[in-house]
Write a protein that holds these residues in place. Structure first.
Motif, PDB file in Angstrom:
ATOM      1  N   GLU A 132       0.829  -1.210   0.000  1.00 41.39           N
ATOM      2  CA  GLU A 132       0.000   0.000   0.000  1.00 41.39           C
ATOM      3  C   GLU A 132       0.860   1.255   0.000  1.00 41.39           C
ATOM      4  OE1 GLU A 132      -3.038   2.526  -0.318  1.00 41.39           O
ATOM      5  OE2 GLU A 132      -3.120   0.352  -0.621  1.00 41.39           O
ATOM      6  N   ARG A 133       1.984   1.222   0.725  1.00 37.79           N
ATOM      7  CA  ARG A 133       2.912   2.374   0.724  1.00 37.79           C
ATOM      8  C   ARG A 133       3.462   2.625  -0.679  1.00 37.79           C
ATOM      9  NH1 ARG A 133       4.831   5.950   1.974  1.00 37.79           N
ATOM     10  NH2 ARG A 133       6.937   5.649   2.686  1.00 37.79           N
ATOM     11  N   VAL A 134       3.831   1.543  -1.359  1.00 42.07           N
ATOM     12  CA  VAL A 134       4.362   1.677  -2.721  1.00 42.07           C
ATOM     13  C   VAL A 134       3.280   2.233  -3.643  1.00 42.07           C
ATOM     14  CG1 VAL A 134       5.210   0.372  -4.720  1.00 42.07           C
ATOM     15  CG2 VAL A 134       6.173  -0.063  -2.443  1.00 42.07           C
ATOM     16  N   ARG A 135       2.063   1.738  -3.509  1.00 38.79           N
ATOM     17  CA  ARG A 135       0.948   2.246  -4.336  1.00 38.79           C
ATOM     18  C   ARG A 135       0.714   3.733  -4.080  1.00 38.79           C
ATOM     19  NH1 ARG A 135      -1.036  -2.974  -3.628  1.00 38.79           N
ATOM     20  NH2 ARG A 135      -2.060  -2.452  -1.677  1.00 38.79           N
ATOM     21  N   GLN A 136       0.831   4.156  -2.820  1.00 35.94           N
ATOM     22  CA  GLN A 136       0.670   5.580  -2.496  1.00 35.94           C
ATOM     23  C   GLN A 136       1.721   6.426  -3.200  1.00 35.94           C
ATOM     24  OE1 GLN A 136       0.853   5.699   1.773  1.00 35.94           O
ATOM     25  NE2 GLN A 136      -1.253   4.974   2.049  1.00 35.94           N
ATOM     26  N   LEU A 137       2.957   5.935  -3.224  1.00 37.05           N
ATOM     27  CA  LEU A 137       4.021   6.664  -3.906  1.00 37.05           C
ATOM     28  C   LEU A 137       3.742   6.734  -5.408  1.00 37.05           C
ATOM     29  CD1 LEU A 137       7.183   5.310  -2.041  1.00 37.05           C
ATOM     30  CD2 LEU A 137       6.164   7.575  -1.849  1.00 37.05           C
ATOM     31  N   ARG A 138       3.322   5.627  -5.983  1.00 34.13           N
ATOM     32  CA  ARG A 138       2.985   5.631  -7.411  1.00 34.13           C
ATOM     33  C   ARG A 138       1.816   6.574  -7.688  1.00 34.13           C
ATOM     34  NH1 ARG A 138       3.128  -0.904  -7.921  1.00 34.13           N
ATOM     35  NH2 ARG A 138       5.378  -1.152  -8.042  1.00 34.13           N
ATOM     36  N   ASP A 139       0.802   6.506  -6.835  1.00 36.24           N
ATOM     37  CA  ASP A 139      -0.367   7.381  -7.014  1.00 36.24           C
ATOM     38  C   ASP A 139       0.005   8.851  -6.897  1.00 36.24           C
ATOM     39  OD1 ASP A 139      -1.983   5.183  -7.432  1.00 36.24           O
ATOM     40  OD2 ASP A 139      -2.886   5.214  -5.423  1.00 36.24           O
ATOM     41  N   GLY A 140       0.979   9.166  -6.032  1.00 44.53           N
ATOM     42  CA  GLY A 140       1.428  10.546  -5.894  1.00 44.53           C
ATOM     43  C   GLY A 140       2.025  11.061  -7.188  1.00 44.53           C
ATOM     44  N   GLY A 141       2.790  10.219  -7.875  1.00 45.92           N
ATOM     45  CA  GLY A 141       3.346  10.604  -9.164  1.00 45.92           C
ATOM     46  C   GLY A 141       2.261  10.809 -10.202  1.00 45.92           C
ATOM     47  N   ILE A 142       1.291   9.912 -10.222  1.00 44.13           N
ATOM     48  CA  ILE A 142       0.169  10.037 -11.167  1.00 44.13           C
ATOM     49  C   ILE A 142      -0.566  11.349 -10.919  1.00 44.13           C
ATOM     50  CG2 ILE A 142      -2.086   9.063 -11.785  1.00 44.13           C
ATOM     51  CD1 ILE A 142      -0.789   6.262 -11.284  1.00 44.13           C
ATOM     52  N   ALA A 143      -0.783  11.683  -9.657  1.00 46.75           N
ATOM     53  CA  ALA A 143      -1.503  12.919  -9.322  1.00 46.75           C
ATOM     54  C   ALA A 143      -0.733  14.154  -9.796  1.00 46.75           C
ATOM     55  CB  ALA A 143      -1.756  12.983  -7.816  1.00 46.75           C
ATOM     56  N   GLN A 144       0.597  14.149  -9.617  1.00 42.47           N
ATOM     57  CA  GLN A 144       1.404  15.292 -10.085  1.00 42.47           C
ATOM     58  C   GLN A 144       1.293  15.464 -11.592  1.00 42.47           C
ATOM     59  OE1 GLN A 144       5.456  16.231  -8.679  1.00 42.47           O
ATOM     60  NE2 GLN A 144       5.291  14.332  -7.494  1.00 42.47           N
ATOM     61  N   LEU A 145       1.404  14.348 -12.295  1.00 47.15           N
ATOM     62  CA  LEU A 145       1.348  14.392 -13.752  1.00 47.15           C
ATOM     63  C   LEU A 145      -0.033  14.840 -14.227  1.00 47.15           C
ATOM     64  CD1 LEU A 145       3.190  13.803 -16.122  1.00 47.15           C
ATOM     65  CD2 LEU A 145       2.332  11.460 -16.128  1.00 47.15           C
ATOM     66  N   LYS A 146      -1.072  14.304 -13.608  1.00 47.04           N
ATOM     67  CA  LYS A 146      -2.438  14.662 -13.993  1.00 47.04           C
ATOM     68  C   LYS A 146      -2.698  16.148 -13.762  1.00 47.04           C
ATOM     69  CE  LYS A 146      -7.250  13.313 -13.375  1.00 47.04           C
ATOM     70  NZ  LYS A 146      -8.190  12.425 -12.694  1.00 47.04           N
ATOM     71  N   ALA A 147      -2.179  16.690 -12.672  1.00 45.06           N
ATOM     72  CA  ALA A 147      -2.370  18.110 -12.380  1.00 45.06           C
ATOM     73  C   ALA A 147      -1.759  18.973 -13.479  1.00 45.06           C
ATOM     74  CB  ALA A 147      -1.759  18.456 -11.023  1.00 45.06           C
ATOM     75  N   ARG A 148      -0.558  18.609 -13.945  1.00 43.67           N
ATOM     76  CA  ARG A 148       0.082  19.402 -14.991  1.00 43.67           C
ATOM     77  C   ARG A 148      -0.644  19.241 -16.328  1.00 43.67           C
ATOM     78  NH1 ARG A 148       4.540  22.464 -14.063  1.00 43.67           N
ATOM     79  NH2 ARG A 148       3.173  23.722 -15.371  1.00 43.67           N
ATOM     80  N   LEU A 149      -1.133  18.052 -16.638  1.00 46.68           N
ATOM     81  CA  LEU A 149      -1.873  17.856 -17.886  1.00 46.68           C
ATOM     82  C   LEU A 149      -3.211  18.593 -17.845  1.00 46.68           C
ATOM     83  CD1 LEU A 149      -1.037  14.104 -18.523  1.00 46.68           C
ATOM     84  CD2 LEU A 149      -0.298  16.052 -19.918  1.00 46.68           C
ATOM     85  N   SER A 150      -3.856  18.598 -16.699  1.00 46.95           N
ATOM     86  CA  SER A 150      -5.108  19.353 -16.558  1.00 46.95           C
ATOM     87  C   SER A 150      -4.853  20.836 -16.758  1.00 46.95           C
ATOM     88  CB  SER A 150      -5.732  19.114 -15.177  1.00 46.95           C
ATOM     89  OG  SER A 150      -6.097  17.764 -15.019  1.00 46.95           O
ATOM     90  N   GLU A 151      -3.738  21.307 -16.203  1.00 46.83           N
ATOM     91  CA  GLU A 151      -3.361  22.711 -16.374  1.00 46.83           C
ATOM     92  C   GLU A 151      -3.104  23.021 -17.847  1.00 46.83           C
ATOM     93  OE1 GLU A 151       0.278  25.729 -15.216  1.00 46.83           O
ATOM     94  OE2 GLU A 151       0.109  23.834 -14.118  1.00 46.83           O
ATOM     95  N   ALA A 152      -2.428  22.098 -18.540  1.00 46.33           N
ATOM     96  CA  ALA A 152      -2.158  22.297 -19.968  1.00 46.33           C
ATOM     97  C   ALA A 152      -3.465  22.409 -20.748  1.00 46.33           C
ATOM     98  CB  ALA A 152      -1.316  21.139 -20.509  1.00 46.33           C
ATOM     99  N   GLN A 153      -4.451  21.619 -20.369  1.00 50.43           N
ATOM    100  CA  GLN A 153      -5.752  21.675 -21.042  1.00 50.43           C
ATOM    101  C   GLN A 153      -6.440  23.015 -20.769  1.00 50.43           C
ATOM    102  OE1 GLN A 153      -8.843  18.862 -19.735  1.00 50.43           O
ATOM    103  NE2 GLN A 153      -9.070  18.277 -21.898  1.00 50.43           N
ATOM    104  N   GLU A 154      -6.381  23.456 -19.515  1.00 44.91           N
ATOM    105  CA  GLU A 154      -7.000  24.734 -19.151  1.00 44.91           C
ATOM    106  C   GLU A 154      -6.342  25.901 -19.886  1.00 44.91           C
ATOM    107  OE1 GLU A 154      -6.550  24.843 -14.915  1.00 44.91           O
ATOM    108  OE2 GLU A 154      -7.874  23.106 -14.630  1.00 44.91           O
ATOM    109  N   ARG A 155      -5.043  25.818 -20.147  1.00 49.23           N
ATOM    110  CA  ARG A 155      -4.307  26.888 -20.811  1.00 49.23           C
ATOM    111  C   ARG A 155      -4.356  26.787 -22.335  1.00 49.23           C
ATOM    112  NH1 ARG A 155       1.366  27.423 -17.618  1.00 49.23           N
ATOM    113  NH2 ARG A 155       1.875  28.240 -19.669  1.00 49.23           N
ATOM    114  N   GLY A 156      -5.022  25.753 -22.839  1.00 53.05           N
ATOM    115  CA  GLY A 156      -5.123  25.586 -24.281  1.00 53.05           C
ATOM    116  C   GLY A 156      -3.933  24.890 -24.923  1.00 53.05           C
TER     117      GLY A 156
END
Length: 195
Positions: free
Chosen positions: A123-147
């Motif tokens: 579960e700790r390893v999954r949390q670390l992996r999920d943290g990376g996914i969340a960082q990446l998703k945040a930047r991609l969402s931002e890219a979409q918002e900025r066009g």
């Protein structure tokens, strides 16, 4: 003859040695004897300092998160351009995953601790992996918002695509792929950026 004080050791250095061993061999295949030898600590001292093998692995994951993960993720959150941030993340991954002073690949990506029967550490390893996914998703969402990405872009799927590419780079690094090969993959991956 007096017994004297137990030998002092550098905790950070000991964690580095344990991290590299767990990273290379995995949780189950790493024996306590392997750890004593690699860390230069006798059994009583290791247990007194770190507790069980499970507790040591947990602390090693924290150490990895503080010392190695920032080398890969770098300024992901601070780079003004989301697209450039992701390109830099992939390029840094190619460099860090093939460094000569670390086991090749990513400790967190390559960890199979959950399938080895330790659910808490899994579960700790999954949390670390999920943290990376969340960082990446945040930047991609931002890219979409900025066009920088089309409004119709499936951000979840694009996030998983880039994570899968980076995880694949980790496996290829473990199998001996060169830094140049991985940098080529990183460049090709950016060619998949939706227009």
């Amino acid at each position: 003859m007096s017994r004297g004080r137990p030998r002092e050791f550098d905790r950070t250095e000991a964690l580095n040695k344990a991290m590299k061993l767990f990273w290379q061999k995995g949780y189950t295949a790493t024996s306590m004897n392997d750890l004593y030898e690699a860390m230069g600590i006798k059994s009583p001292s290791l247990y007194a300092a770190f507790g069980s093998k499970e507790d040591l692995y947990d602390e090693v994951l924290q150490h990895y998160e503080q010392c190695v993960a920032p080398l890969i993720w770098g300024d992901m959150a601070n780079e003004p351009s989301p697209k450039k941030a992701i390109a830099q993340w992939l390029a840094r991954s190619a460099e860090i995953l093939t460094r000569c002073d670390l086991p090749h690949g990513c400790m967190v990506t390559l960890s199979a601790v959950a399938s080895e029967g330790n659910e808490r550490l899994g579960e700790r390893v999954r949390q670390l992996r999920d943290g990376g996914i969340a960082q990446l998703k945040a930047r991609l969402s931002e890219a979409q918002e900025r066009g920088e990405l089309p409004a119709a872009t499936d951000i979840d799927a694009l996030t998983r695509l880039y994570v899968s590419i980076q995880q694949g780079m980790s496996i290829q690094a473990r199998d001996g792929a060169s830094r140049e090969t991985l940098l080529g993959i990183a460049r090709m991956a950016m060619g998949l950026w939706p227009a």
